[in-house]
Motif scaffolding. Structure first.
Motif, PDB file in Angstrom:
ATOM      1  N   ARG A 192     100.327   0.510  24.584  1.00 23.84           N
ATOM      2  CA  ARG A 192      99.999   1.688  23.786  1.00 23.84           C
ATOM      3  C   ARG A 192     101.198   2.563  23.470  1.00 23.84           C
ATOM      4  N   ASN A 193     102.310   2.383  24.195  1.00 15.54           N
ATOM      5  CA  ASN A 193     103.537   3.108  23.892  1.00 15.54           C
ATOM      6  C   ASN A 193     104.718   2.268  24.362  1.00 15.54           C
ATOM      7  N   ILE A 194     105.916   2.629  23.908  1.00 17.21           N
ATOM      8  CA  ILE A 194     107.104   1.870  24.306  1.00 17.21           C
ATOM      9  C   ILE A 194     107.992   2.656  25.267  1.00 17.21           C
ATOM     10  N   VAL A 195     107.576   3.866  25.618  1.00 12.90           N
ATOM     11  CA  VAL A 195     108.429   4.726  26.439  1.00 12.90           C
ATOM     12  C   VAL A 195     107.953   4.904  27.879  1.00 12.90           C
ATOM     13  N   GLY A 196     106.743   4.538  28.176  1.00 18.06           N
ATOM     14  CA  GLY A 196     106.160   4.823  29.484  1.00 18.06           C
ATOM     15  C   GLY A 196     106.946   4.291  30.657  1.00 18.06           C
ATOM     16  N   ALA A 197     107.339   3.037  30.601  1.00 19.37           N
ATOM     17  CA  ALA A 197     108.079   2.437  31.711  1.00 19.37           C
ATOM     18  C   ALA A 197     109.438   3.109  31.880  1.00 19.37           C
ATOM     19  N   LYS A 198     110.051   3.488  30.766  1.00 20.54           N
ATOM     20  CA  LYS A 198     111.344   4.157  30.816  1.00 20.54           C
ATOM     21  C   LYS A 198     111.212   5.560  31.406  1.00 20.54           C
ATOM     22  N   ILE A 199     110.137   6.241  31.063  1.00 19.11           N
ATOM     23  CA  ILE A 199     109.867   7.572  31.618  1.00 19.11           C
ATOM     24  C   ILE A 199     109.705   7.465  33.127  1.00 19.11           C
ATOM     25  N   GLU A 200     108.917   6.518  33.566  1.00 17.83           N
ATOM     26  CA  GLU A 200     108.698   6.337  35.000  1.00 17.83           C
ATOM     27  C   GLU A 200     110.003   6.015  35.725  1.00 17.83           C
ATOM     28  N   LYS A 201     110.795   5.135  35.148  1.00 12.72           N
ATOM     29  CA  LYS A 201     112.064   4.747  35.769  1.00 12.72           C
ATOM     30  C   LYS A 201     112.991   5.962  35.891  1.00 12.72           C
ATOM     31  N   LYS A 202     113.115   6.756  34.831  1.00 10.17           N
ATOM     32  CA  LYS A 202     113.994   7.931  34.865  1.00 10.17           C
ATOM     33  C   LYS A 202     113.479   8.963  35.869  1.00 10.17           C
ATOM     34  N   ARG A 203     112.174   9.167  35.893  1.00 10.66           N
ATOM     35  CA  ARG A 203     111.579  10.114  36.847  1.00 10.66           C
ATOM     36  C   ARG A 203     111.920   9.705  38.278  1.00 10.66           C
ATOM     37  N   LYS A 204     111.819   8.421  38.560  1.00 10.92           N
ATOM     38  CA  LYS A 204     112.120   7.928  39.900  1.00 10.92           C
ATOM     39  C   LYS A 204     113.610   8.019  40.210  1.00 10.92           C
ATOM     40  N   GLU A 205     114.468   7.788  39.203  1.00 12.61           N
ATOM     41  CA  GLU A 205     115.909   7.952  39.391  1.00 12.61           C
ATOM     42  C   GLU A 205     116.236   9.388  39.784  1.00 12.61           C
ATOM     43  N   LEU A 206     115.485  10.334  39.218  1.00  9.95           N
ATOM     44  CA  LEU A 206     115.679  11.748  39.526  1.00  9.95           C
ATOM     45  C   LEU A 206     114.999  12.138  40.843  1.00  9.95           C
ATOM     46  N   GLN A 207     114.388  11.160  41.494  1.00 12.40           N
ATOM     47  CA  GLN A 207     113.663  11.361  42.759  1.00 12.40           C
ATOM     48  C   GLN A 207     112.610  12.459  42.608  1.00 12.40           C
ATOM     49  N   MET A 208     111.902  12.388  41.489  1.00 13.58           N
ATOM     50  CA  MET A 208     110.865  13.368  41.173  1.00 13.58           C
ATOM     51  C   MET A 208     109.503  12.713  41.389  1.00 13.58           C
ATOM     52  N   LYS A 209     108.693  13.330  42.205  1.00 14.51           N
ATOM     53  CA  LYS A 209     107.336  12.823  42.411  1.00 14.51           C
ATOM     54  C   LYS A 209     106.525  13.048  41.149  1.00 14.51           C
ATOM     55  N   GLN A 210     105.531  12.198  40.965  1.00 14.36           N
ATOM     56  CA  GLN A 210     104.704  12.290  39.769  1.00 14.36           C
ATOM     57  C   GLN A 210     104.031  13.664  39.664  1.00 14.36           C
ATOM     58  N   LYS A 211     103.578  14.219  40.780  1.00 11.70           N
ATOM     59  CA  LYS A 211     102.899  15.520  40.732  1.00 11.70           C
ATOM     60  C   LYS A 211     103.865  16.631  40.336  1.00 11.70           C
ATOM     61  N   ASP A 212     105.137  16.525  40.751  1.00  9.71           N
ATOM     62  CA  ASP A 212     106.137  17.525  40.373  1.00  9.71           C
ATOM     63  C   ASP A 212     106.489  17.406  38.891  1.00  9.71           C
ATOM     64  N   PHE A 213     106.606  16.167  38.419  1.00  4.99           N
ATOM     65  CA  PHE A 213     106.862  15.919  37.002  1.00  4.99           C
ATOM     66  C   PHE A 213     105.702  16.455  36.169  1.00  4.99           C
ATOM     67  N   LEU A 214     104.500  16.190  36.611  1.00  4.22           N
ATOM     68  CA  LEU A 214     103.306  16.664  35.927  1.00  4.22           C
ATOM     69  C   LEU A 214     103.320  18.183  35.811  1.00  4.22           C
ATOM     70  N   ALA A 215     103.638  18.862  36.900  1.00  2.36           N
ATOM     71  CA  ALA A 215     103.681  20.327  36.887  1.00  2.36           C
ATOM     72  C   ALA A 215     104.710  20.835  35.887  1.00  2.36           C
ATOM     73  N   GLN A 216     105.871  20.198  35.848  1.00  3.35           N
ATOM     74  CA  GLN A 216     106.912  20.622  34.906  1.00  3.35           C
ATOM     75  C   GLN A 216     106.480  20.397  33.463  1.00  3.35           C
ATOM     76  N   LEU A 217     105.813  19.286  33.207  1.00  5.09           N
ATOM     77  CA  LEU A 217     105.315  19.010  31.853  1.00  5.09           C
ATOM     78  C   LEU A 217     104.299  20.067  31.436  1.00  5.09           C
ATOM     79  N   GLN A 218     103.410  20.418  32.347  1.00  2.00           N
ATOM     80  CA  GLN A 218     102.380  21.406  32.050  1.00  2.00           C
ATOM     81  C   GLN A 218     102.995  22.777  31.799  1.00  2.00           C
ATOM     82  N   VAL A 219     103.961  23.166  32.602  1.00  2.00           N
ATOM     83  CA  VAL A 219     104.638  24.456  32.412  1.00  2.00           C
ATOM     84  C   VAL A 219     105.344  24.486  31.052  1.00  2.00           C
ATOM     85  N   ALA A 220     105.873  23.332  30.632  1.00  2.00           N
ATOM     86  CA  ALA A 220     106.579  23.236  29.349  1.00  2.00           C
ATOM     87  C   ALA A 220     105.624  23.191  28.160  1.00  2.00           C
TER      88      ALA A 220
END
Length: 82
Positions: free
Chosen positions: A11-39
């Motif tokens: 359904r998209n071409i960016v999802g796996a790349k987003i997940e990989k970058k998030r993990k490289e930044l050592q960001m938990k999914q819940k923390d990433f989610l919170a930042q997305l919501q705040v933005a």
């Protein structure tokens, strides 16, 4: 860390790349989610999981927010070779 139970969707071409970058930044999914919501991105935990699993489509305005939170460009997210 839980492993993905299903193969990536199409359904998209960016999802796996987003997940990989998030993990490289050592960001938990819940923390990433919170930042997305705040933005300003209207997304819940299930939606983010589906987005990273390429099961949910991504709107262009969401790509801008995601790129900003991850500290990358939209074009980087869309590049195939990275």
């Amino acid at each position: 860390m839980r492993l993905r139970k299903h193969e990536l969707g199409s359904r998209n071409i960016v999802g796996a790349k987003i997940e990989k970058k998030r993990k490289e930044l050592q960001m938990k999914q819940k923390d990433f989610l919170a930042q997305l919501q705040v933005a300003g991105m209207d997304i819940n935990a299930s939606g983010l999981s589906k987005l990273e699993g390429q099961i949910r489509s991504v709107y262009d305005y969401e790509l801008v927010i995601i790129a900003s939170v991850l500290g990358v460009s939209v074009s980087w997210l869309l590049e195939e070779n990275n």
